[in-house]
Scaffold this motif. Sequence first.
Motif, PDB file in Angstrom:
ATOM      1  N   LEU A 247       0.825  -1.215   0.000  1.00 22.70           N
ATOM      2  CA  LEU A 247       0.000   0.000   0.000  1.00 22.70           C
ATOM      3  C   LEU A 247       0.853   1.257   0.000  1.00 22.70           C
ATOM      4  O   LEU A 247       0.419   2.308  -0.453  1.00 22.70           O
ATOM      5  N   THR A 248       2.069   1.141   0.550  1.00 24.50           N
ATOM      6  CA  THR A 248       2.931   2.315   0.695  1.00 24.50           C
ATOM      7  C   THR A 248       4.255   2.070  -0.019  1.00 24.50           C
ATOM      8  O   THR A 248       4.599   0.925  -0.355  1.00 24.50           O
ATOM      9  N   GLU A 249       5.026   3.139  -0.226  1.00 26.68           N
ATOM     10  CA  GLU A 249       6.329   3.008  -0.883  1.00 26.68           C
ATOM     11  C   GLU A 249       7.262   2.104  -0.079  1.00 26.68           C
ATOM     12  O   GLU A 249       8.010   1.312  -0.653  1.00 26.68           O
ATOM     13  N   GLU A 251       6.425  -0.437   1.906  1.00 24.23           N
ATOM     14  CA  GLU A 251       6.019  -1.829   1.716  1.00 24.23           C
ATOM     15  C   GLU A 251       6.441  -2.343   0.341  1.00 24.23           C
ATOM     16  O   GLU A 251       6.868  -3.495   0.197  1.00 24.23           O
ATOM     17  N   LEU A 252       6.318  -1.486  -0.668  1.00 24.03           N
ATOM     18  CA  LEU A 252       6.726  -1.860  -2.030  1.00 24.03           C
ATOM     19  C   LEU A 252       8.224  -2.159  -2.067  1.00 24.03           C
ATOM     20  O   LEU A 252       8.655  -3.192  -2.598  1.00 24.03           O
ATOM     21  N   ALA A 253       9.017  -1.273  -1.476  1.00 22.80           N
ATOM     22  CA  ALA A 253      10.478  -1.450  -1.476  1.00 22.80           C
ATOM     23  C   ALA A 253      10.879  -2.724  -0.736  1.00 22.80           C
ATOM     24  O   ALA A 253      11.746  -3.480  -1.193  1.00 22.80           O
ATOM     25  N   ASP A 254      10.219  -2.986   0.415  1.00 24.05           N
ATOM     26  CA  ASP A 254      10.557  -4.168   1.226  1.00 24.05           C
ATOM     27  C   ASP A 254      10.369  -5.463   0.439  1.00 24.05           C
ATOM     28  O   ASP A 254      11.131  -6.426   0.602  1.00 24.05           O
ATOM     29  N   GLN A 255       9.313  -5.516  -0.404  1.00 20.29           N
ATOM     30  CA  GLN A 255       9.057  -6.743  -1.171  1.00 20.29           C
ATOM     31  C   GLN A 255       9.818  -6.777  -2.494  1.00 20.29           C
ATOM     32  O   GLN A 255      10.132  -7.847  -3.015  1.00 20.29           O
ATOM     33  N   LEU A 256      10.113  -5.608  -3.023  1.00 18.86           N
ATOM     34  CA  LEU A 256      10.728  -5.534  -4.349  1.00 18.86           C
ATOM     35  C   LEU A 256      12.236  -5.788  -4.303  1.00 18.86           C
ATOM     36  O   LEU A 256      12.783  -6.482  -5.168  1.00 18.86           O
TER      37      LEU A 256
END
Length: 268
Positions: A247-249, A251-256
């Motif tokens: 949902l947030t940048e 969270e995106l970075a952590d998974q990407l």
Amino acid sequence: MRDINLNIKPGSFTAVIGQTGSGKSTLIQHLNALLKPSSGTVTIGDRTIDATTKNKHLKPLRKKVGIVFQFPENQLFEETVLKDIAFGPQNFGVPTDEAMTLAKKMALLVGLDESLLKRSPFDLSGGQMRRVAIAGVLALEPEVLVLDEPTAGLDPRGRLEIMQLVTQLQSEQDLTIVLITHQMDDVANYADHVIVMAHGEMVKQGTPRAIFSDADWLESYQLGLPSATRFANQLIKAGFTFDPMPLTEDELADQLLPQLSKEGHDHG
């Protein structure tokens, strides 16, 4: 509005979203009895309001729930910033000296420099004027702060500064926050509960994750996704996987990042 049944918990950060004309502003005006329900009741703390409640009994409630309307700088009118912030308490019977002391304290709280207090509010930047308006509502010492599109018309930096201020106020002043917004990134980053309005009704409520989990449903109500979620959807088409959907940048970075480093290692 009809068939609205909801509970806003003390200390929560609730976002209200929906298309223009969906009933968002009407809903928040019931929270401090600017509007009274034609049927049903609104309960705020230990006070219940219905169609028969007399206006003279509503003053304490309007102190408890402070509303900062959209483009609040349009409501500034005093000759100095300090007088503008002090106006609300004085209107509620606080002596001038006390109101001025309270106004200085609230100006400091919202990050207004003391050098600005003797200036006309109309000489300030858009973000500073917004802070004056918020300080004026905070000077009533409310328990609930309602904000109607508080970042409308501000540049990205101004938007971020106002939202950071709101979250800081929530934690430091132990406030309940109700936010009307079209900014889905703000909903994802700050809210813990979301109310979706359409055609004068509440059509859904839940956590941001629950609300943003169904892109097709949101699209049917002409509502978007947070930018991180939109980007993740594009990446899925390129073979990336996400669980849960970010949902947030952050969270995106952590998974990407692990997937990118694995891809780089595989190619290496």
